[in-house]
Design a protein around this motif. Structure first.
Motif, short mmCIF file in Angstrom:
data_model
loop_
_atom_site.label_atom_id
_atom_site.label_comp_id
_atom_site.label_asym_id
_atom_site.label_seq_id
_atom_site.Cartn_x
_atom_site.Cartn_y
_atom_site.Cartn_z
N HIS A 104 46.46 32.55 47.36
CA HIS A 104 47.40 32.66 46.24
C HIS A 104 47.14 33.95 45.44
O HIS A 104 46.01 34.20 45.02
N LEU A 105 48.19 34.76 45.28
CA LEU A 105 48.08 36.04 44.56
C LEU A 105 46.90 36.87 45.09
O LEU A 105 46.12 37.44 44.34
N ALA A 106 46.81 36.93 46.40
CA ALA A 106 45.67 37.60 47.05
C ALA A 106 45.55 39.06 46.65
O ALA A 106 44.44 39.60 46.55
N ALA A 107 46.68 39.74 46.42
CA ALA A 107 46.64 41.16 46.09
C ALA A 107 45.87 41.43 44.80
O ALA A 107 45.24 42.48 44.66
N GLU A 108 45.91 40.49 43.87
CA GLU A 108 45.18 40.66 42.62
C GLU A 108 43.67 40.75 42.87
O GLU A 108 42.96 41.54 42.25
N ILE A 109 43.19 39.94 43.81
CA ILE A 109 41.75 39.96 44.12
C ILE A 109 41.40 41.20 44.94
O ILE A 109 40.39 41.85 44.71
N ARG A 110 42.24 41.53 45.91
CA ARG A 110 42.00 42.74 46.70
C ARG A 110 41.94 43.97 45.79
O ARG A 110 41.04 44.81 45.91
N ASN A 111 42.90 44.08 44.90
CA ASN A 111 42.93 45.25 44.01
C ASN A 111 41.73 45.30 43.09
O ASN A 111 41.26 46.38 42.72
N GLY A 112 41.21 44.12 42.73
CA GLY A 112 40.09 44.09 41.81
C GLY A 112 38.74 44.37 42.45
O GLY A 112 37.84 44.89 41.79
N LEU A 134 26.31 45.26 47.62
CA LEU A 134 26.88 44.04 48.16
C LEU A 134 28.20 44.35 48.88
O LEU A 134 29.17 44.79 48.26
N GLU A 135 28.24 44.12 50.19
CA GLU A 135 29.46 44.34 50.96
C GLU A 135 30.43 43.18 50.70
O GLU A 135 30.07 42.01 50.81
N VAL A 136 31.67 43.50 50.36
CA VAL A 136 32.70 42.49 50.09
C VAL A 136 33.84 42.68 51.08
O VAL A 136 34.42 43.77 51.17
N ILE A 137 34.14 41.64 51.86
CA ILE A 137 35.27 41.69 52.78
C ILE A 137 36.19 40.51 52.48
O ILE A 137 35.82 39.59 51.74
N PHE A 138 37.38 40.53 53.07
CA PHE A 138 38.41 39.55 52.71
C PHE A 138 38.88 38.79 53.94
O PHE A 138 39.05 39.36 55.01
N CYS A 139 39.10 37.49 53.75
CA CYS A 139 39.72 36.64 54.76
C CYS A 139 40.93 36.00 54.09
O CYS A 139 40.78 35.14 53.21
N GLU A 140 42.13 36.45 54.46
CA GLU A 140 43.33 36.01 53.76
C GLU A 140 44.09 34.96 54.56
O GLU A 140 44.35 35.14 55.76
N GLU A 141 44.45 33.88 53.89
CA GLU A 141 45.27 32.83 54.49
C GLU A 141 46.73 33.26 54.53
O GLU A 141 47.26 33.74 53.53
N LYS A 144 42.91 31.91 39.82
CA LYS A 144 41.87 31.38 38.92
C LYS A 144 40.57 32.19 38.94
O LYS A 144 39.99 32.44 37.87
N PRO A 145 40.08 32.66 40.08
CA PRO A 145 38.83 33.44 40.06
C PRO A 145 38.94 34.77 39.32
O PRO A 145 37.92 35.38 39.00
N MET A 146 40.17 35.22 39.05
CA MET A 146 40.36 36.46 38.30
C MET A 146 40.56 36.21 36.81
O MET A 146 40.79 37.16 36.05
N ALA A 147 40.47 34.98 36.37
CA ALA A 147 40.60 34.68 34.94
C ALA A 147 39.56 35.47 34.15
O ALA A 147 38.37 35.45 34.48
#
Length: 234
Positions: free
Chosen positions: A55-63, A71-78, A23-26
């Motif tokens: 959910h569909l984490a790779a889409e957000i990582r790739n984006g 702005l530093e952006v890091i990821f915390c994946e479930e 949803k956040p990539m809509a």
């Protein structure tokens, strides 16, 4: 300032309109909804954001893994769904500040984050909620406020004007570690509801634009409204 954005949900109500994307990539006018959130945080002085993904984490990582800018952006994946509360707790363990903002990845609200932080510090709060006035609280449920304190939450379905939870929180980094909580839990139900009396959250009364793209009607409305907001001059 530092923030966590909850971007791991499935967004089932939007799946028919935006298939195969979290949803956040809509897309909103050609850019992911999450781009608007990050842009607004950067322009208000944030220096670090933790994206809680699942959910569909790779889409957000790739984006956003190679996003330009200060702005530093890091990821915390479930590895498995943790609920909103479990996701916040996991991301908090990667946070650096004493207090950290938490935002929903499908909601945009015009909040003065610096002013909210100032009130949070001045009132020695462990938890602050940004509240937004709306003409009809039916869809969201109203928040009951006494001065600067959150006193309760009304169920969805009651019509009329009032304040709603804008999906923006400011909390002390270790707050969830001090409460008796399971591995998977809902922040809204098992923290805000169950610990309301103990936590006595501070209400930050915001005003301005608010949209939640969780249903197709509001997602369509965002296509026209969100790009017009003042933050988004590149």
């Amino acid at each position: 300032m530092e923030a966590i954005i909850l971007a791991g949900g499935k967004g089932t109500r939007l799946a028919g309109v935006v298939p195969n994307l979290p949803k956040p990539m809509a897309p909103i006018a050609g850019k992911p909804f999450l781009w608007y959130l990050l842009q607004s945080l950067q322009q208000q002085g944030f220096t670090r954001v933790i994206l809680s993904i699942g959910h569909l984490a790779a889409e957000i990582r790739n984006g956003f893994a190679h996003r330009d800018g200060p702005l530093e952006v890091i990821f915390c994946e479930e590895n498995e769904p943790l609920g909103t509360g479990g996701a916040i707790r996991a991301a908090m363990r990667m946070a650096q500040g004493e207090s950290v903002f938490v935002l929903n990845g499908d909601t945009f609200a015009t909040v003065d984050y610096a002013a909210m932080q100032q009130q949070h510090v001045a009132t020695a709060s462990t938890l602050s909620l940004a509240l937004m006035p709306v003409p009809d609280t039916t869809r969201y449920g109203a928040v009951q406020v006494d001065g600067t304190h959150v006193m309760g939450f009304s169920e969805k379905g009651r019509s009329g004007p009032g304040y709603i939870n804008a999906g923006v929180y400011l909390m002390q980094r270790n707050l969830l570690e001090t409460l008796q909580l399971p591995e998977r839990f809902s922040f809204e139900e098992q923290v805000l509801m169950q610990y309301l009396r103990d936590l006595r959250p501070t209400a930050f009364l915001a005003s301005g634009y608010f949209i939640d793209i969780g249903i197709p009607e509001d997602y369509a409305r965002a296509q026209e409204e969100l790009p017009r907001q003042m933050f988004f001059k590149e």
